[in-house]
Design a protein around this motif. Structure first.
Motif, PDB file in Angstrom:
ATOM      1  N   LEU A 222       0.826  -1.209   0.000  1.00  0.00           N
ATOM      2  CA  LEU A 222       0.000   0.000   0.000  1.00  0.00           C
ATOM      3  C   LEU A 222       0.860   1.258   0.000  1.00  0.00           C
ATOM      4  O   LEU A 222       0.544   2.242  -0.685  1.00  0.00           O
ATOM      5  CB  LEU A 222      -0.929  -0.003   1.221  1.00  0.00           C
ATOM      6  CG  LEU A 222      -2.035  -1.060   1.225  1.00  0.00           C
ATOM      7  CD1 LEU A 222      -2.763  -1.073   2.568  1.00  0.00           C
ATOM      8  CD2 LEU A 222      -3.036  -0.817   0.093  1.00  0.00           C
ATOM      9  N   ASP A 223       1.938   1.246   0.749  1.00  0.00           N
ATOM     10  CA  ASP A 223       2.831   2.413   0.775  1.00  0.00           C
ATOM     11  C   ASP A 223       3.480   2.645  -0.589  1.00  0.00           C
ATOM     12  O   ASP A 223       3.691   3.784  -1.006  1.00  0.00           O
ATOM     13  CB  ASP A 223       3.912   2.229   1.835  1.00  0.00           C
ATOM     14  CG  ASP A 223       3.475   2.715   3.210  1.00  0.00           C
ATOM     15  OD1 ASP A 223       2.374   3.286   3.304  1.00  0.00           O
ATOM     16  OD2 ASP A 223       4.223   2.523   4.180  1.00  0.00           O
ATOM     17  N   SER A 227      -2.072   6.171  -3.767  1.00  0.00           N
ATOM     18  CA  SER A 227      -1.970   7.597  -3.430  1.00  0.00           C
ATOM     19  C   SER A 227      -3.232   8.089  -2.731  1.00  0.00           C
ATOM     20  O   SER A 227      -3.370   9.273  -2.457  1.00  0.00           O
ATOM     21  CB  SER A 227      -1.739   8.422  -4.707  1.00  0.00           C
ATOM     22  OG  SER A 227      -2.750   8.159  -5.658  1.00  0.00           O
ATOM     23  N   ASN A 243      -0.450   7.518   1.009  1.00  0.00           N
ATOM     24  CA  ASN A 243      -0.345   6.065   1.129  1.00  0.00           C
ATOM     25  C   ASN A 243      -0.767   5.627   2.534  1.00  0.00           C
ATOM     26  O   ASN A 243      -1.302   6.419   3.322  1.00  0.00           O
ATOM     27  CB  ASN A 243       1.062   5.597   0.788  1.00  0.00           C
ATOM     28  CG  ASN A 243       2.117   6.206   1.700  1.00  0.00           C
ATOM     29  OD1 ASN A 243       1.812   6.775   2.740  1.00  0.00           O
ATOM     30  ND2 ASN A 243       3.368   6.075   1.308  1.00  0.00           N
ATOM     31  N   TYR A 244      -0.498   4.370   2.870  1.00  0.00           N
ATOM     32  CA  TYR A 244      -0.982   3.834   4.145  1.00  0.00           C
ATOM     33  C   TYR A 244      -0.352   4.554   5.336  1.00  0.00           C
ATOM     34  O   TYR A 244      -1.044   4.899   6.303  1.00  0.00           O
ATOM     35  CB  TYR A 244      -0.706   2.331   4.228  1.00  0.00           C
ATOM     36  CG  TYR A 244      -1.171   1.729   5.526  1.00  0.00           C
ATOM     37  CD1 TYR A 244      -2.520   1.453   5.744  1.00  0.00           C
ATOM     38  CD2 TYR A 244      -0.268   1.464   6.559  1.00  0.00           C
ATOM     39  CE1 TYR A 244      -2.959   0.920   6.943  1.00  0.00           C
ATOM     40  CE2 TYR A 244      -0.696   0.937   7.765  1.00  0.00           C
ATOM     41  CZ  TYR A 244      -2.039   0.659   7.952  1.00  0.00           C
ATOM     42  OH  TYR A 244      -2.479   0.149   9.147  1.00  0.00           O
TER      43      TYR A 244
END
Length: 630
Positions: A222-223, A227, A243-244
């Motif tokens: 996810l990172d 976005s 991101n996360y």
């Protein structure tokens, strides 16, 4: 706009799953969709793809929208080989190329600039444009890039029907990547991927031309990819930019801000009501009290923000310390299914160390874990005073016909029922869950139950095989916190890179049939591996470039030789013709000289003789050149 939802509502059997959901997904957006297990993430994807229909509200889609959907357990079913199936994605391209070859053959047989020639040329140009628009000339490169990146480099000719469920799911993702839909729905796309494949997929998706809407518990993923985060909680969705990691900060800040605004308004309302109560009956202050009543009536009341859900809590405590040398492995070799996994493994685990075992799928990580805890191999020596707690990723030690409460209570009879219930409740197994049969639990609930059993054991050496499988993000983060605080020794296998990064102090790698212990953090390990891979790739590129240069040089020489050979043949033909013409002219002059009328004419005879000498000289030179060429 690709997809837009307006006030969507959906439920099952009077239970609301999604309520008043409104958002838009635009072109090229990267959205991560998160929420606790069972909140309705997969349900929302089904609504967006058309597999389900909302009870209320509207869902709008771009006309002709091309959608790709990777279901969590939706593998590719086919009797074709891996490569045949991937080539079928470009069936139009390959058919068009075959049609081009047919047109080329016909063009060679029809008169130039005839009507048929012009019609065929137009069709040829049209097909070429269509192939170019589909980037068809790069089809083979695309197929090999995706298959190699996703771990199928040695499996081109294997039949898909013979593959495992995880491999079929990965192949489904390969096909989707090659199809390049305008929006790609990915439901837990990283579940069946090893670490090297995960890094490749992230790099590939960063350059993906379409939009991505993904459900994932992989925080690293996810990172790297998204976005924007959609957070599903209490049937509603909140959107956060970033991101996360950014989402975690923004969500905490938003809750604090909303709570302060709510409390400020409540204080203001209390002050206004108090003023009204004290002054409404007084003649001198009644007017000002009435104005406050109107203010109260016109005030838009803020809802009290719902606090973030409390995560499950885990705690791993030890009763006694083990020997300093907690585990020693010397000369261990393991095989599975007739295949050697690794040989002559040597490593040591010291008391209190936290070590992650990493390696590609099929290298023997789980086999190693099971071999260690079984204590049967003489190459494995456990230190004294070890109390081992083992977490099996399949939760095979759970009796499917036992209840949740009974599973814990019957294994730890020293507990009171109240203590057992409290321990299960901390893991977010509710009162309703206590009498459920284990077979009726979800994957996440079974994982939590297994972790509770591990807590109750009070082991000082934990051996964990994929403990984060089936856990949602809150549960993963809670488990991380507990394991970081654990004072005993930890040896674990995980595909969750965030989890590894937060816990591991050392990395035990299984690669190419060997085991290597790296005394460094996960970040240092991955940086080192990336540097090695980059160096290897650079060497391979240099070798390929050198090979191409040699091939090109050979090719150029071959072309030059062929050109020289053709020139020589052409020259020989020209000389042969000149010799023939010269000899013919010499013969004609000799015939003329023999005629009486020529012989009687001195000047004419003299000229003929001079020409004859010239021709003999020319013939001499031609013969010399002819011999040289031969």
């Amino acid at each position: 706009m690709l997809i837009s939802l307006e006030n969507v509502r959906f439920g099952y059997d009077d239970k609301i799953i999604l309520d008043n959901i409104s958002f838009t997904v635009s072109e090229k957006e990267r959205i991560g969709f998160i929420g606790a297990n069972g909140e309705g993430k997969t349900t929302l994807i089904k609504l967006m793809t058309g597999a389900l229909f909302p009870d209320e509200g509207k869902i709008y889609k771009k006309t002709g929208l091309k959608i790709g959907w990777l279901e969590q357990n939706g593998g590719l079913e086919s009797e074709k080989t891996v490569y045949e199936e991937m080539r079928s994605v470009f069936a139009f391209v390959y058919n068009s190329m075959e049609r081009l070859r047919e047109i080329e053959q016909k063009l060679a047989t029809v008169p130039f600039q005839s009507k048929e020639y012009l019609d065929l040329s137009a069709k040829y140009e049209q097909l070429e444009r269509a192939i170019a628009a589909a980037d068809g000339y790069n089809a083979e490169v695309k197929i090999k890039t995706v298959l190699n990146g996703m771990g199928f480099g040695q499996m081109y000719e294997q039949k898909i029907s013979t593959m495992s469920g995880g491999e079929k799911t990965r192949l489904k993702l390969c096909r989707l990547l090659l199809e390049e839909p305008e929006i790609l729905f990915l439901d837990e796309p990283t579940n069946h991927l090893d670490v090297s494949t995960l890094f490749w997929l992230e790099d590939y998706l960063k350059n993906y031309r379409g939009a991505i809407f993904t459900v994932s518990h992989d925080r690293y993923f996810l990172d790297a990819i998204v976005s924007k985060i959609f957070d599903l909680e209490n049937c509603r969705i909140q959107a956060f930019r970033g991101n996360y990691s950014k989402y975690k900060v923004l969500k905490a800040e938003k809750y604090e801000h909303d709570l302060k605004e709510y409390e400020r308004q409540q204080e203001e309302i209390a002050d206004l009501k108090d003023y009204v109560a004290r002054n409404i009956v007084r003649a001198t202050t009644a007017k000002s009290a009435q104005s406050r009543v109107k203010k109260l009536e016109s005030m838009e009341l803020l809802e009290k923000p719902v606090p973030p859900p409390k995560p499950p809590k885990f705690s791993f405590e030890t009763v006694e310390k083990s020997e300093e040398r907690a585990l020693s492995v010397s000369g261990l070799s393991l095989s599975a299914g007739g295949k050697l996994l690794f040989s002559d493994a040597n490593f040591e685990v010291r008391r209190g160390e936290k070590i992650a075992i990493v390696g590609e799928n099929g290298t023997g990580k789980s086999t190693l874990i099971r071999t260690l805890v079984q204590k049967r191999d003489p190459s494995v020596r456990w230190g004294r005073f070890n109390k081992i707690g083992y977490y099996d990723q399949e939760n095979a030690d759970l009796d499917p016909d036992e209840t949740v409460l009974g599973t814990l209570w019957h294994k730890h009879t020293g507990m009171t029922q109240t203590q057992a219930r409290a321990l299960l409740a901390r893991a977010k197994l509710t009162d309703e869950d206590m009498e459920k049969k284990v077979r009726s639990l979800s994957g996440g609930e079974r994982a939590k139950l297994s972790l509770v059993l591990l807590e109750a054991l009070c082991a000082n050496f934990l051996v964990l095989d994929e403990p984060t499988n089936h856990l949602d993000l809150l549960a993963r983060e809670s488990l991380e916190t507990a394991l970081k605080a654990f004072e005993g020794t930890l040896l674990f296998v995980s595909h969750d890179r965030y989890f590894i990064s937060n816990i591991a102090e050392k990395i035990l790698e299984i690669e190419n049939g060997k085991i290597t212990l790296y005394p460094c953090s996960y970040e240092e390990y991955t940086a080192m591996k990336k540097a090695q891979a980059d160096k290897k790739a650079a060497v391979e590129r240099a070798e390929k470039a050198e090979e191409r240069a040699v091939q090109n040089t050979a090719s150029y020489r071959s072309k030059a030789e062929r050109a020289e050979e053709a020139r020589k043949k052409q020259k020989i033909k020209e000389i042969e013709k000149k010799i023939s013409d010269t000899e013919k002219e010499i013969a004609e002059i000799n015939e003329e000289i023999a005629k009486p009328e020529i012989a009687a004419d001195y000047k004419l005879l003299n000229g003929k003789c001079a020409r004859l000498d010239e021709l003999h000289a020319v013939a001499e030179k031609l013969y010399e050149e002819y011999e040289t060429l031969l």
